[in-house]
Design an enzyme around this catalytic site. Structure first.
Site, PDB file in Angstrom:
ATOM      1  N   ARG A   1       0.709  -1.166  -0.080  1.00  0.00           N
ATOM      2  CA  ARG A   1      -0.393   0.692  -0.112  1.00  0.00           C
ATOM      3  C   ARG A   1       0.541   1.039   0.414  1.00  0.00           C
ATOM      4  O   ARG A   1       1.868   1.061   0.388  1.00  0.00           O
ATOM      5  CB  ARG A   1      -0.921  -0.064   0.706  1.00  0.00           C
TER       6      ARG A   1
ATOM      7  N   VAL B   1      -3.136  -8.649  15.008  1.00  0.00           N
ATOM      8  CA  VAL B   1      -4.871  -8.013  14.015  1.00  0.00           C
ATOM      9  C   VAL B   1      -3.658  -6.698  14.374  1.00  0.00           C
ATOM     10  O   VAL B   1      -3.564  -5.794  12.901  1.00  0.00           O
ATOM     11  CB  VAL B   1      -5.595  -8.302  14.433  1.00  0.00           C
TER      12      VAL B   1
ATOM     13  N   ASP C   1      -8.959  -6.013  27.572  1.00  0.00           N
ATOM     14  CA  ASP C   1      -8.292  -4.765  27.720  1.00  0.00           C
ATOM     15  C   ASP C   1      -7.904  -4.025  28.589  1.00  0.00           C
ATOM     16  O   ASP C   1      -8.276  -4.234  29.805  1.00  0.00           O
ATOM     17  CB  ASP C   1      -9.860  -3.783  26.501  1.00  0.00           C
TER      18      ASP C   1
ATOM     19  N   SER D   1      -0.895 -10.617  10.925  1.00  0.00           N
ATOM     20  CA  SER D   1      -2.167  -9.820   9.443  1.00  0.00           C
ATOM     21  C   SER D   1      -1.628  -7.979   9.899  1.00  0.00           C
ATOM     22  O   SER D   1      -1.741  -7.835  10.761  1.00  0.00           O
ATOM     23  CB  SER D   1      -3.443 -10.095  10.465  1.00  0.00           C
TER      24      SER D   1
ATOM     25  N   LYS E   1       4.629  -0.160  15.334  1.00  0.00           N
ATOM     26  CA  LYS E   1       2.896  -0.163  16.181  1.00  0.00           C
ATOM     27  C   LYS E   1       3.500  -1.708  16.116  1.00  0.00           C
ATOM     28  O   LYS E   1       3.025  -2.630  15.221  1.00  0.00           O
ATOM     29  CB  LYS E   1       2.244   0.067  15.066  1.00  0.00           C
TER      30      LYS E   1
ATOM     31  N   ALA F   1     -12.851  -1.772  18.243  1.00  0.00           N
ATOM     32  CA  ALA F   1     -13.749  -2.223  16.803  1.00  0.00           C
ATOM     33  C   ALA F   1     -14.018  -3.118  16.343  1.00  0.00           C
ATOM     34  O   ALA F   1     -14.979  -3.464  15.954  1.00  0.00           O
ATOM     35  CB  ALA F   1     -13.579  -0.365  16.207  1.00  0.00           C
ATOM     36  N   GLN F   2     -13.355  -3.206  16.217  1.00  0.00           N
ATOM     37  CA  GLN F   2     -12.490  -4.817  15.904  1.00  0.00           C
ATOM     38  C   GLN F   2     -13.053  -6.455  16.278  1.00  0.00           C
ATOM     39  O   GLN F   2     -13.058  -7.006  15.832  1.00  0.00           O
ATOM     40  CB  GLN F   2     -10.640  -5.339  15.379  1.00  0.00           C
TER      41      GLN F   2
ATOM     42  N   ARG G   1     -13.738  -7.515   6.569  1.00  0.00           N
ATOM     43  CA  ARG G   1     -13.138  -8.208   5.991  1.00  0.00           C
ATOM     44  C   ARG G   1     -11.697  -8.740   6.560  1.00  0.00           C
ATOM     45  O   ARG G   1     -10.976  -9.555   6.150  1.00  0.00           O
ATOM     46  CB  ARG G   1     -12.372  -7.465   4.700  1.00  0.00           C
TER      47      ARG G   1
ATOM     48  N   ASP H   1       0.473  -3.184  12.832  1.00  0.00           N
ATOM     49  CA  ASP H   1       0.034  -3.345  10.760  1.00  0.00           C
ATOM     50  C   ASP H   1       0.597  -1.636  10.478  1.00  0.00           C
ATOM     51  O   ASP H   1       0.376  -1.168   9.654  1.00  0.00           O
ATOM     52  CB  ASP H   1      -1.351  -3.553  11.425  1.00  0.00           C
TER      53      ASP H   1
ATOM     54  N   GLU I   1      -3.350   5.856   3.192  1.00  0.00           N
ATOM     55  CA  GLU I   1      -3.109   4.777   2.018  1.00  0.00           C
ATOM     56  C   GLU I   1      -3.552   4.416   1.084  1.00  0.00           C
ATOM     57  O   GLU I   1      -5.111   4.690   1.865  1.00  0.00           O
ATOM     58  CB  GLU I   1      -2.919   3.810   3.403  1.00  0.00           C
TER      59      GLU I   1
END
Lengths: 359, 359
Positions: free
Chosen positions: B53, B232, B169, B300, B239, B147-148, B120, B235, B64
């Site tokens: 990307r 996840v 969390d 991922s 990070k 949120a995920q 996705r 990314d 991005e």
């Protein structure tokens, strides 16, 4: 800038809204104002995060993404180039773009850019010519009388005072349409039967043809001393318009060398052939035209900063206007981290009106 | 695919339309169907025109563009990542995307992708886990309940049959919200007071935290033999979520190595550290999990082909539906080469209704 709005909403300028924005401004005024934005951003060249456009080539065409950012705003354009499209009634080039706020990453504007790209290409050509063409030029040859041609004519009249236009296209119907479209605008227009005839007496020669191939729209013997060539049509690998010998006699000016080396007329030359970046001429770091006999060539391919300028200009013009639609483009949950909760609340709401989410 | 339409019109799926599409399909069914598209496109990996990307980094975030094409369709996604956005009520990540026809370059669909990206990402995690996680896994630790998180939970229940969820969390309110949002869906949910507690008895460990920094969400002593780690949150450059020692003990599976080397957990490792491409496992060219004690890690980061799959799926689901708006996005002159003539005709029309184009 549109007034305060809900976080989910992104203003959208449709094709119809863009036409009305251009017409209410006046096409030549629009071109002149847009050119000022383009020129201002060339002056700020060092600020920009620049990258050659990202192209996805296929058998019949190309789809490109063109991003640019000055650190405060970010813009990108989506544009395709498919010469065979006209056979199915489609445009060779269509485009749309987005302007965003760098601090939040949120889009500020989605806009059609098929019309806007035609305008910014012409405005950029005129900005380059303002700095490169012989002073007092009144006559321009315009070879290739397709979708870009009238915009070039108007930009050169508006910014350089061009009075005489000499048109040529391999398709006489294209020339006739261009002549007719421009007929009430006060230009002296001559329809020519060959490119040779078109360049006679012209101080500026604009080429804007569309075939995706190495063509020789201009051969060396057609180019006299002192002219400015505005080469618009050669803009992707394998697509050029000028004979190589013309390039060797010219002082060549380009937008962003890493992109132009691949896409412009100079793809015909050695990768280290000297070229001058247009922004250096505009900022006065380098001289543009140095003599009356010098041939200057603007090897235009279209760069992302010009689309950035165009979107920035249009966004500023939206201020106080209602000439846009509101798109529900961004999820805006009551609590930012609760994206799934948005779905649950929508589902709960639907239990009162079940037709809302049935297929 | 929407029915025959005017050439200027591009179907647009708003946030509201996307929510209704998901809810009318059923979120778990949607995830399962979407996962099938993602998996199908991983099987066709060689067909894709792939590129890491294109990122534009700024102080507080990144914007991005993620393009991909299989030669027949082209897709790109615009996505930002701005962790500080939540302070102003905005989303950390928002996204939208376009699906186009390669033959003409014309857009077929513009869609919100904030919600679709969450779906996705979860679907892709579940596809990877289907091929890598220990058979019969019933318990997943879910660290990072933002949120995920709910999407991950539903994807893993839908595709792998996960029954037990162990949440943690650093913000207990996030855990409580996640638990509440999932409470009516039949999962056994345990809210934990530490990551150590969360991983107890879990065969699958999913990390989905949002801080843009090198963090150690998981330390080496927390990872027992045989688990599958679905990482996840790590990314982008700088990070990461996992201690480097975990990586050294794991068999690492990635989407597209040139992108993951820069953005994934493996940015902590040497650039030639061995990794396996997920598509090779899915097509059977390589073995995934080889033993009961092996630690498998799906590093991922999210790749453009997954967004391509998501847009392709949504486009197929539009068939026969009216769940989209029609955007006047593309100029469609009566004669393709006569773009300027469109403006003239609009102007002529306006002479009958002058208010049309006044400012």
């Amino acid at each position: 800038m549109p007034a305060e709005q809900n976080l989910n909403i992104v203003p959208f300028i449709s094709v119809e809204n863009m036409m009305d924005l251009v017409l209410s401004t006046g096409t030549e005024t629009f071109l002149k104002e847009l050119a000022a934005y383009v020129e201002e951003d060339f002056r700020r060249w060092d600020l920009f995060d620049k990258v050659a456009r990202i192209a996805s080539h296929s058998r019949d065409g190309v789809i490109e993404l063109m991003p640019a950012s000055d650190g405060a705003l970010y813009a990108f354009k989506y544009v395709n180039g498919h010469p065979k499209n006209t056979k199915s009634g489609r445009q060779t080039v269509t485009a749309f773009g987005v302007l965003s706020d760098v601090d939040s990453g949120y889009p500020l504007l989605l806009s059609e850019m098929t019309i806007l790209t035609a305008l910014r290409t012409a405005a950029t050509s005129a900005v380059a010519a303002k700095h490169l063409a012989p002073k007092g030029a009144k006559t321009m040859a315009l070879i290739g009388n397709g979708a870009q041609s009238e915009f070039q004519a108007l930009a050169f009249r508006s910014l350089l005072g061009i009075e005489n236009l000499r048109l040529y296209d391999i398709d006489p119907a294209a020339t006739e349409r261009c002549r007719r479209n421009l007929s009430h605008l006060g230009l002296n227009i001559t329809a020519c039967r060959s490119a040779e005839e078109a360049v006679e007496g012209a101080q500026i020669i604009t080429t804007a043809t569309a075939d995706k191939q190495n063509a020789t729209i201009l051969s060396d013997n057609m180019i006299g001393p002192g002219v400015h060539i505005n080469a618009v049509g050669g803009d992707c690998p394998g697509k050029t318009e000028l004979h190589r010998d013309i390039l060797l006699r010219s002082s060549i000016f380009v937008e962003y060398p890493p992109q132009t080396r691949v896409e412009g007329e100079i793809q015909q030359l050695a990768p280290d052939h000297p070229v001058t970046e247009l922004w250096k001429v505009i900022t006065g770091q380098t001289t543009g035209r140095e003599s009356d006999t010098q041939i200057t060539l603007f090897d235009s391919v279209g760069f992302a900063t010009e689309d950035f300028s165009a979107l920035r200009y249009v966004y500023d013009k939206l201020n106080g206007s209602t000439r846009f639609e509101k798109l529900d483009l961004l999820a805006d949950p009551d609590e930012p981290r609760d994206l799934f909760g948005m779905l649950l609340r929508r589902q709960a709401a639907a239990q009162n009106s079940p037709e809302m989410i049935t297929a």
